[in-house]
Design a protein around this motif. Structure first.
Motif, PDB file in Angstrom:
ATOM      1  N   ALA A  97     -16.143  -3.916  40.592  1.00 47.20           N
ATOM      2  CA  ALA A  97     -15.978  -2.512  40.977  1.00 47.20           C
ATOM      3  C   ALA A  97     -15.817  -1.682  39.713  1.00 47.20           C
ATOM      4  O   ALA A  97     -15.132  -2.093  38.770  1.00 47.20           O
ATOM      5  CB  ALA A  97     -14.772  -2.341  41.893  1.00 47.20           C
ATOM      6  N   ARG A  98     -16.440  -0.504  39.699  1.00 44.04           N
ATOM      7  CA  ARG A  98     -16.426   0.353  38.516  1.00 44.04           C
ATOM      8  C   ARG A  98     -16.051   1.775  38.898  1.00 44.04           C
ATOM      9  O   ARG A  98     -16.304   2.217  40.023  1.00 44.04           O
ATOM     10  CB  ARG A  98     -17.793   0.347  37.824  1.00 44.04           C
ATOM     11  N   SER A  99     -15.504   2.472  37.936  1.00 53.33           N
ATOM     12  CA  SER A  99     -15.218   3.888  38.080  1.00 53.33           C
ATOM     13  C   SER A  99     -15.130   4.483  36.681  1.00 53.33           C
ATOM     14  O   SER A  99     -15.201   3.750  35.675  1.00 53.33           O
ATOM     15  CB  SER A  99     -13.922   4.124  38.860  1.00 53.33           C
ATOM     16  N   SER A 100     -14.970   5.799  36.593  1.00 49.27           N
ATOM     17  CA  SER A 100     -14.926   6.450  35.295  1.00 49.27           C
ATOM     18  C   SER A 100     -14.047   7.688  35.374  1.00 49.27           C
ATOM     19  O   SER A 100     -13.804   8.243  36.450  1.00 49.27           O
ATOM     20  CB  SER A 100     -16.338   6.828  34.816  1.00 49.27           C
ATOM     21  N   TYR A 101     -13.585   8.110  34.199  1.00 54.04           N
ATOM     22  CA  TYR A 101     -12.760   9.303  34.058  1.00 54.04           C
ATOM     23  C   TYR A 101     -13.312  10.136  32.903  1.00 54.04           C
ATOM     24  O   TYR A 101     -13.386   9.636  31.771  1.00 54.04           O
ATOM     25  CB  TYR A 101     -11.300   8.936  33.785  1.00 54.04           C
ATOM     26  N   VAL A 102     -13.699  11.364  33.197  1.00 53.75           N
ATOM     27  CA  VAL A 102     -14.133  12.282  32.153  1.00 53.75           C
ATOM     28  C   VAL A 102     -12.921  13.068  31.653  1.00 53.75           C
ATOM     29  O   VAL A 102     -11.795  12.883  32.131  1.00 53.75           O
ATOM     30  CB  VAL A 102     -15.241  13.215  32.672  1.00 53.75           C
ATOM     31  N   THR A 103     -13.161  13.967  30.710  1.00 53.61           N
ATOM     32  CA  THR A 103     -12.050  14.672  30.072  1.00 53.61           C
ATOM     33  C   THR A 103     -11.237  15.473  31.075  1.00 53.61           C
ATOM     34  O   THR A 103     -10.003  15.486  31.014  1.00 53.61           O
ATOM     35  CB  THR A 103     -12.600  15.598  28.975  1.00 53.61           C
ATOM     36  N   SER A 104     -11.895  16.128  32.021  1.00 51.78           N
ATOM     37  CA  SER A 104     -11.185  16.949  32.995  1.00 51.78           C
ATOM     38  C   SER A 104     -10.353  16.126  33.969  1.00 51.78           C
ATOM     39  O   SER A 104      -9.494  16.672  34.657  1.00 51.78           O
ATOM     40  CB  SER A 104     -12.187  17.810  33.779  1.00 51.78           C
ATOM     41  N   GLU A 105     -10.587  14.826  34.037  1.00 47.04           N
ATOM     42  CA  GLU A 105      -9.852  13.953  34.952  1.00 47.04           C
ATOM     43  C   GLU A 105      -8.749  13.168  34.258  1.00 47.04           C
ATOM     44  O   GLU A 105      -8.124  12.307  34.868  1.00 47.04           O
ATOM     45  CB  GLU A 105     -10.823  12.980  35.632  1.00 47.04           C
ATOM     46  N   ILE A 106      -8.507  13.450  32.972  1.00 48.27           N
ATOM     47  CA  ILE A 106      -7.409  12.839  32.222  1.00 48.27           C
ATOM     48  C   ILE A 106      -6.307  13.890  32.100  1.00 48.27           C
ATOM     49  O   ILE A 106      -6.455  14.870  31.383  1.00 48.27           O
ATOM     50  CB  ILE A 106      -7.874  12.349  30.844  1.00 48.27           C
ATOM     51  N   LYS A 141     -21.231  -6.162  47.076  1.00 50.21           N
ATOM     52  CA  LYS A 141     -21.171  -4.741  46.744  1.00 50.21           C
ATOM     53  C   LYS A 141     -20.284  -3.991  47.728  1.00 50.21           C
ATOM     54  O   LYS A 141     -19.519  -3.104  47.354  1.00 50.21           O
ATOM     55  CB  LYS A 141     -22.577  -4.152  46.729  1.00 50.21           C
ATOM     56  N   LYS A 142     -20.373  -4.328  48.999  1.00 48.71           N
ATOM     57  CA  LYS A 142     -19.553  -3.656  49.992  1.00 48.71           C
ATOM     58  C   LYS A 142     -18.082  -4.024  49.845  1.00 48.71           C
ATOM     59  O   LYS A 142     -17.211  -3.242  50.226  1.00 48.71           O
ATOM     60  CB  LYS A 142     -20.053  -3.996  51.396  1.00 48.71           C
ATOM     61  N   ARG A 143     -17.822  -5.243  49.311  1.00 51.44           N
ATOM     62  CA  ARG A 143     -16.422  -5.604  49.069  1.00 51.44           C
ATOM     63  C   ARG A 143     -15.808  -4.699  48.017  1.00 51.44           C
ATOM     64  O   ARG A 143     -14.605  -4.410  48.048  1.00 51.44           O
ATOM     65  CB  ARG A 143     -16.348  -7.073  48.629  1.00 51.44           C
ATOM     66  N   ALA A 144     -16.631  -4.246  47.078  1.00 52.58           N
ATOM     67  CA  ALA A 144     -16.121  -3.346  46.047  1.00 52.58           C
ATOM     68  C   ALA A 144     -15.740  -1.987  46.607  1.00 52.58           C
ATOM     69  O   ALA A 144     -14.988  -1.243  45.965  1.00 52.58           O
ATOM     70  CB  ALA A 144     -17.174  -3.182  44.940  1.00 52.58           C
ATOM     71  N   GLU A 145     -16.238  -1.643  47.798  1.00 51.58           N
ATOM     72  CA  GLU A 145     -15.870  -0.365  48.401  1.00 51.58           C
ATOM     73  C   GLU A 145     -14.394  -0.322  48.763  1.00 51.58           C
ATOM     74  O   GLU A 145     -13.811   0.759  48.878  1.00 51.58           O
ATOM     75  CB  GLU A 145     -16.721  -0.118  49.647  1.00 51.58           C
ATOM     76  N   THR A 146     -13.775  -1.470  48.985  1.00 51.52           N
ATOM     77  CA  THR A 146     -12.354  -1.509  49.340  1.00 51.52           C
ATOM     78  C   THR A 146     -11.461  -1.659  48.118  1.00 51.52           C
ATOM     79  O   THR A 146     -10.235  -1.778  48.271  1.00 51.52           O
ATOM     80  CB  THR A 146     -12.090  -2.668  50.314  1.00 51.52           C
ATOM     81  N   LEU A 147     -12.030  -1.682  46.926  1.00 55.25           N
ATOM     82  CA  LEU A 147     -11.262  -1.640  45.688  1.00 55.25           C
ATOM     83  C   LEU A 147     -11.260  -0.196  45.200  1.00 55.25           C
ATOM     84  O   LEU A 147     -12.317   0.347  44.882  1.00 55.25           O
ATOM     85  CB  LEU A 147     -11.863  -2.562  44.637  1.00 55.25           C
ATOM     86  N   VAL A 148     -10.102   0.421  45.167  1.00 54.52           N
ATOM     87  CA  VAL A 148     -10.020   1.857  44.895  1.00 54.52           C
ATOM     88  C   VAL A 148      -9.372   2.091  43.539  1.00 54.52           C
ATOM     89  O   VAL A 148      -8.515   1.316  43.084  1.00 54.52           O
ATOM     90  CB  VAL A 148      -9.227   2.583  46.001  1.00 54.52           C
ATOM     91  N   PHE A 149      -9.808   3.168  42.898  1.00 59.39           N
ATOM     92  CA  PHE A 149      -9.245   3.630  41.636  1.00 59.39           C
ATOM     93  C   PHE A 149      -8.646   5.017  41.863  1.00 59.39           C
ATOM     94  O   PHE A 149      -9.112   5.776  42.711  1.00 59.39           O
ATOM     95  CB  PHE A 149     -10.311   3.701  40.541  1.00 59.39           C
ATOM     96  N   SER A 150      -7.628   5.339  41.099  1.00 62.93           N
ATOM     97  CA  SER A 150      -7.021   6.654  41.211  1.00 62.93           C
ATOM     98  C   SER A 150      -8.008   7.732  40.787  1.00 62.93           C
ATOM     99  O   SER A 150      -8.884   7.506  39.942  1.00 62.93           O
ATOM    100  CB  SER A 150      -5.760   6.725  40.351  1.00 62.93           C
ATOM    101  N   THR A 151      -7.858   8.902  41.370  1.00 60.40           N
ATOM    102  CA  THR A 151      -8.768  10.001  41.057  1.00 60.40           C
ATOM    103  C   THR A 151      -8.648  10.439  39.612  1.00 60.40           C
ATOM    104  O   THR A 151      -9.640  10.762  38.964  1.00 60.40           O
ATOM    105  CB  THR A 151      -8.491  11.195  41.985  1.00 60.40           C
ATOM    106  N   ASN A 152      -7.429  10.423  39.086  1.00 63.55           N
ATOM    107  CA  ASN A 152      -7.182  10.878  37.723  1.00 63.55           C
ATOM    108  C   ASN A 152      -6.514   9.773  36.916  1.00 63.55           C
ATOM    109  O   ASN A 152      -5.856   8.885  37.474  1.00 63.55           O
ATOM    110  CB  ASN A 152      -6.274  12.119  37.715  1.00 63.55           C
ATOM    111  N   ALA A 153      -6.694   9.861  35.616  1.00 65.79           N
ATOM    112  CA  ALA A 153      -5.924   9.065  34.668  1.00 65.79           C
ATOM    113  C   ALA A 153      -4.892   9.985  34.026  1.00 65.79           C
ATOM    114  O   ALA A 153      -5.112  11.191  33.901  1.00 65.79           O
ATOM    115  CB  ALA A 153      -6.832   8.449  33.614  1.00 65.79           C
ATOM    116  N   VAL A 154      -3.757   9.431  33.644  1.00 67.66           N
ATOM    117  CA  VAL A 154      -2.667  10.238  33.106  1.00 67.66           C
ATOM    118  C   VAL A 154      -2.266   9.709  31.739  1.00 67.66           C
ATOM    119  O   VAL A 154      -2.490   8.542  31.404  1.00 67.66           O
ATOM    120  CB  VAL A 154      -1.445  10.233  34.061  1.00 67.66           C
ATOM    121  N   ILE A 155      -1.670  10.611  30.945  1.00 65.98           N
ATOM    122  CA  ILE A 155      -1.110  10.264  29.638  1.00 65.98           C
ATOM    123  C   ILE A 155       0.332  10.726  29.629  1.00 65.98           C
ATOM    124  O   ILE A 155       0.614  11.919  29.837  1.00 65.98           O
ATOM    125  CB  ILE A 155      -1.906  10.919  28.488  1.00 65.98           C
TER     126      ILE A 155
END
Length: 420
Positions: free
Chosen positions: A307-316, A183-197
């Motif tokens: 590692a998991r992350s998510s993007y809601v509408t305001s982050e796209i 689980k702690k290894r997943a802390e060093t896997l990063v996702f961007s704050t926003n998704a783009v189109i």
């Protein structure tokens, strides 16, 4: 539970309107209420699922898998159980050693050299507790030892040795798995704050960036994406959290990552995409969430990491693109993680991918029909030429007949005048 809109300290609770009244609200008012509504995430940005299990009746199932239950506990509870198990076993076997000494009368013959006790130098409960610790942990100070004149003590020694080994294997194994969890290894896997189109190779694409902060790599890394959105079927069934798979390169193998430097994951918005008919204006009004899952094996331990992350509408963000982070230095590539989350605006149509495809199709129609149109026009001209030729021929034939008729008439008149 996270929320993107801060609520004031003191709020006045408004009465809930009936359904008919809510449906009759003006569209602008509905949009304002939706904008002020709290964003309910299915998966939080740190990867933890925002789901709580309630009213679980079959709680005995947790005890049938006690090892996993202990591993899943929080650290404070895990350490408490670890200390408690060892303390209880030491106390129980210490009481058993004291009970044997009490039943045999060893406590009444303390200091009697003619008496052979079960355990030498055991003169009370405290000394029995210490002897229990020495026996289970195999310390063996040599001051308190069991004699060969106590068969019940020998039996208890065997039981404590076997049970102590089981307790050690169980608790030490539990702690080892707890410590080595990835689980702690997943802390060093990063996702961007926003998704783009934005447009890539003439097609609208939804993109996000992933990166690994460690030098030790994730082996056999793969990426997946899910769209979480409410859905109502044709039969009227309402599915509150419907999961739709988003293709991020499964058919081409692009979902298998060589995650050495940050990568931009691309989802092409085509006819099979859930974003096929979603435009920029429609996206701002939608309540949806994109869950991204990165899986692989830790190179150092060989254990599977997720590692998991998510993007809601305001982050796209529509009409944006990621800033480059990779530069070529003297003999190596350098990654600037200060620009990992940075995006810049780019020229992107605000229509949906379906409308963009239709416009491109209409723009290509004159090019594809030019040859056929020219051939058809040439055929029309040739047919018109043939018709003109045939018409001219007919006209000349008719004029010839008329001239021949006139000549015949003139000859007939001359012959009649000569007779007269």
């Amino acid at each position: 539970m996270e929320q993107d809109v801060e609520s004031p300290a003191v709020t006045t609770r408004k009465p809930k309107l009936p359904k008919q009244a809510r449906e009759d609200l003006p569209k602008q008012l509905v949009d304002q209420v939706r904008a002020k509504r709290k964003i309910q995430r299915y998966v939080r940005k740190d990867g933890k699922c925002n789901v709580h299990h309630g009213n679980v009746q079959e709680t005995y199932r947790y005890l049938t898998d006690i090892f996993t239950t202990l591993v899943d506990l929080k650290w404070r509870f895990n350490l408490f159980i670890f200390v408690l198990v060892y303390t209880v076993t030491w106390l129980l076997f210490g009481f058993a050693w004291w009970l044997i000494a009490y039943v045999r009368g060893d406590l009444e013959h303390i200091g009697d050299n003619q008496w052979t006790p079960c355990v030498n130098n055991l003169n009370g409960f405290v000394s029995a507790f210490l002897f229990s610790i020495e026996t289970e942990t195999t310390i063996g100070y040599g001051y308190r030892v069991i004699t060969d004149q106590c068969p019940e003590g020998i039996l208890l020694l065997l039981i404590q040795s076997v049970l102590g080994s089981i307790v050690n294997a169980f608790m030490v194994g539990c702690m080892f798995v707890k410590i080595s969890q990835p689980k702690k290894r997943a802390e060093t896997l990063v996702f961007s704050t926003n998704a783009v189109i934005s447009v890539r190779d003439g097609r609208l694409c939804l993109m996000f960036r992933v990166g690994d902060l460690r030098n030790s790599h994730i082996v056999e890394a793969s990426i997946r994406a899910k769209l979480i959105k409410s859905k109502q079927t044709k039969e009227g069934e309402f599915i509150p959290l419907n999961q739709t798979d988003m293709n991020v390169g499964y058919d081409t193998g692009d979902d298998r990552l060589f995650l050495v430097s940050p990568l931009i994951i691309c989802h092409e918005i085509n006819q099979n995409s859930p974003f096929w008919e979603i435009s920029q204006a429609y996206l701002d009004k939608e309540d949806l969430e994109i869950v991204v899952i990165l899986e692989g094996m830790v190179e150092a331990t060989g254990m599977t990491c997720q590692a998991r992350s998510s993007y809601v509408t305001s982050e796209i963000k529509w009409g944006y693109r990621f800033m480059p982070v990779l530069t070529l230095e003297d003999g190596f590539y350098e990654v600037d993680y200060n620009s990992f989350h940075d995006i810049h605006e780019t020229n992107t149509p605000s229509c949906s991918a379906r409308e963009l495809a239709e416009m491109n199709c209409h723009a290509r129609l004159p090019l594809t029909w030019s040859v056929a149109s020219k051939l058809s026009q040439q055929g029309v001209l040739e047919s018109e030429g043939r018709e003109k030729k045939s018409t001219t021929t007919l006209v000349t034939q008719e004029e010839g007949l008329e001239e021949q008729t006139e000549r015949n008439g003139d000859i007939a008149n001359i012959e009649s005048e000569s007779k007269v």
